[in-house]
Design a protein around this motif. Structure first.
Motif, mmCIF file in Angstrom:
data_model
loop_
_atom_site.group_PDB
_atom_site.id
_atom_site.type_symbol
_atom_site.label_atom_id
_atom_site.label_comp_id
_atom_site.label_asym_id
_atom_site.label_seq_id
_atom_site.Cartn_x
_atom_site.Cartn_y
_atom_site.Cartn_z
ATOM 1 N N VAL A 87 -5.762 -26.349 26.266
ATOM 2 C CA VAL A 87 -5.385 -25.738 24.989
ATOM 3 C C VAL A 87 -6.611 -25.795 24.082
ATOM 4 O O VAL A 87 -6.933 -26.826 23.505
ATOM 5 N N GLU A 88 -7.296 -24.646 23.981
ATOM 6 C CA GLU A 88 -8.598 -24.615 23.315
ATOM 7 C C GLU A 88 -8.493 -24.677 21.787
ATOM 8 O O GLU A 88 -9.319 -25.306 21.132
ATOM 9 N N GLU A 89 -7.488 -23.982 21.248
ATOM 10 C CA GLU A 89 -7.418 -23.841 19.789
ATOM 11 C C GLU A 89 -5.987 -24.067 19.311
ATOM 12 O O GLU A 89 -5.040 -24.070 20.095
ATOM 13 N N ASN A 90 -5.852 -24.232 17.987
ATOM 14 C CA ASN A 90 -4.516 -24.275 17.398
ATOM 15 C C ASN A 90 -3.816 -22.947 17.642
ATOM 16 O O ASN A 90 -4.458 -21.899 17.730
ATOM 17 N N ASP A 113 -6.149 -43.754 33.250
ATOM 18 C CA ASP A 113 -6.066 -42.413 33.827
ATOM 19 C C ASP A 113 -5.399 -41.434 32.863
ATOM 20 O O ASP A 113 -4.643 -41.813 31.977
ATOM 21 N N LEU A 114 -5.684 -40.161 33.071
ATOM 22 C CA LEU A 114 -4.967 -39.052 32.433
ATOM 23 C C LEU A 114 -5.102 -39.017 30.914
ATOM 24 O O LEU A 114 -4.268 -38.442 30.225
ATOM 25 N N GLY A 115 -6.159 -39.611 30.375
ATOM 26 C CA GLY A 115 -6.422 -39.462 28.949
ATOM 27 C C GLY A 115 -6.752 -38.013 28.631
ATOM 28 O O GLY A 115 -7.560 -37.389 29.315
ATOM 29 N N GLY A 116 -6.121 -37.462 27.605
ATOM 30 C CA GLY A 116 -6.338 -36.060 27.255
ATOM 31 C C GLY A 116 -5.503 -35.101 28.079
ATOM 32 O O GLY A 116 -5.639 -33.886 27.931
ATOM 33 N N TYR A 117 -4.635 -35.635 28.939
ATOM 34 C CA TYR A 117 -3.772 -34.800 29.788
ATOM 35 C C TYR A 117 -2.303 -35.063 29.456
ATOM 36 O O TYR A 117 -1.859 -36.219 29.473
ATOM 37 N N ASN A 170 -6.404 -32.168 16.849
ATOM 38 C CA ASN A 170 -7.535 -31.408 16.325
ATOM 39 C C ASN A 170 -8.676 -31.320 17.341
ATOM 40 O O ASN A 170 -9.850 -31.321 16.991
ATOM 41 N N GLN A 171 -8.323 -31.244 18.594
ATOM 42 C CA GLN A 171 -9.300 -31.056 19.669
ATOM 43 C C GLN A 171 -8.557 -30.572 20.908
ATOM 44 O O GLN A 171 -7.335 -30.735 21.007
#
Length: 363
Positions: free
Chosen positions: A139-142, A213-217, A240-241
């Motif tokens: 998910v690149e953007e808001n 594991d799976l940070g950011g997922y 916000n990222q």
């Protein structure tokens, strides 16, 4: 040197100390906190070690899972935490403990074994192959969603019963208890995002992270598509990222909605899969085809090959790993040109099999 064998209850602390040193050296918690159902006294009989004079030299663990899908109920042997002491590598110890885990999987009537690794060549020598489907969305953007009356929260103190209720509504899931869900919610580095109805009922949830594991997922989620999309929008604004959502191939409605948003879509494999009991699995698949009105499915294992097809439209498969990819994906039957169109239409009623292991169940 002794083993492979299961550790005694008295040995469990030293096994965990070995695994923490080798696999979690930077973490302030034990690996048992990340995999509470695998590294418990109840699963000691599925842990395999090789030891020498009281020192653990090599380890692997099996976690049997019952996975329900619309067509087949699978018994899956998940294998993980495979590690050998640095001073004893190159002696085949990892191969021994994995082979013994596969023996356990056979004894416990597993259909297949699965593991997650980047050592593809090593595990291919043991008969594993990359198979299954996993779709991820960065998910690149808001992004905005149609207005919906929900309250969002990042409070991790959520009722396991409420999470369990939405999880159990998935068409493909592993059989869990509410107590196991409670244990999973307490895994370190787990972030819980929730959406709530005005009446206080849980409408959707998403889980990010699992120990190291799976940070950011986002690897676990549940709820209707519209409410999940609202929750995913909230998460992107909250973080916000960019972050990544992992989806099974059969979550078609969610996939279609995500593709309309500012995301990058990637297609990958579920994991490395190996047949444990092909005849048992084939019998389940044949029953699934019969339930779909296809009575003449052929799925047979011979000493040197497999025979696969419908009626007289048959194909010989020489490699077991090719058979794994035919049954679980990501093979496209139409692109192969192996079968007649009417045969492909019949095969697609069941295949590729809808197999999915949610992130909390991975080991």
């Amino acid at each position: 040197m002794e083993g492979p064998r299961s550790p005694s209850e008295n040995e469990l602390p030293s096994v965990l100390e070995f695994l923490n040193k080798k696999l979690r050296n930077e973490a302030p918690w034990s690996i048992a906190a990340e995999y509470p159902t695998a590294f418990s006294s109840n699963n000691l009989h599925n842990m395999r070690i090789i030891a020498d004079e009281g020192h653990v030299l090599s380890h692997a663990v099996l976690k049997p899972l019952i996975v329900k899908s619309p067509h087949v109920i699978f018994k899956v042997g998940a294998i993980g935490s495979v590690v050998t002491d640095d001073q004893h590598r190159g002696q085949g110890l990892s191969t021994q403990v994995i082979t013994d885990c596969l023996k356990l999987a056979t004894e416990q009537s597993c259909d297949i074994a699965i593991l997650w690794t980047d050592l593809f060549d090593f595990y291919r020598r043991m008969g594993f192959e990359l198979a299954g489907n996993e779709i991820s969305f960065v998910v690149e953007e808001n992004f905005d969603v149609p207005p919906i009356n929900l309250r969002f929260s990042t409070d991790s103190k959520v009722s396991p019963d409420a999470i369990y209720r939405l999880y159990a509504s998935h068409s493909v899931n592993s059989v869990r208890t509410i107590d196991e869900t409670r244990k999973f919610l307490s895994i370190p580095q787990t972030k819980v995002y929730t959406a709530w109805e005005t009446n206080g009922q849980l409408a959707a949830y998403a889980i990010e992270g699992k120990g190291i594991d799976l940070g950011g997922y986002i690897h676990e989620w549940g709820g209707s598509v519209s409410k999940l999309m609202a929750l995913f929008s909230f998460i992107r604004a909250q973080k916000n990222q960019p972050y990544t959502i992992i989806c099974p191939r059969h979550a078609q409605n969610l996939i279609e909605q995500l593709q309309r948003k500012p995301v990058t879509m990637n297609q990958g494999f579920l994991g490395m899969i190996k047949f444990v009991n092909f005849d048992q699995l084939a019998a389940k698949i044949k029953r699934a085809f019969r339930a779909e009105g296809v009575a003449d499915i052929v799925l047979e294992k011979h000493p040197q090959h497999f025979v696969f097809g419908v009626g007289q439209d048959l194909f010989t498969i020489n490699n077991e790993t090719d058979m794994v990819r035919l049954l679980f994906g990501p093979v496209d039957y139409r692109a192969l040109g192996m079968f007649k169109d009417e045969t492909v239409q019949k095969l697609e009623k069941v295949l590729p099999l809808n197999l999915w292991i949610w992130g909390w169940d991975s080991i």
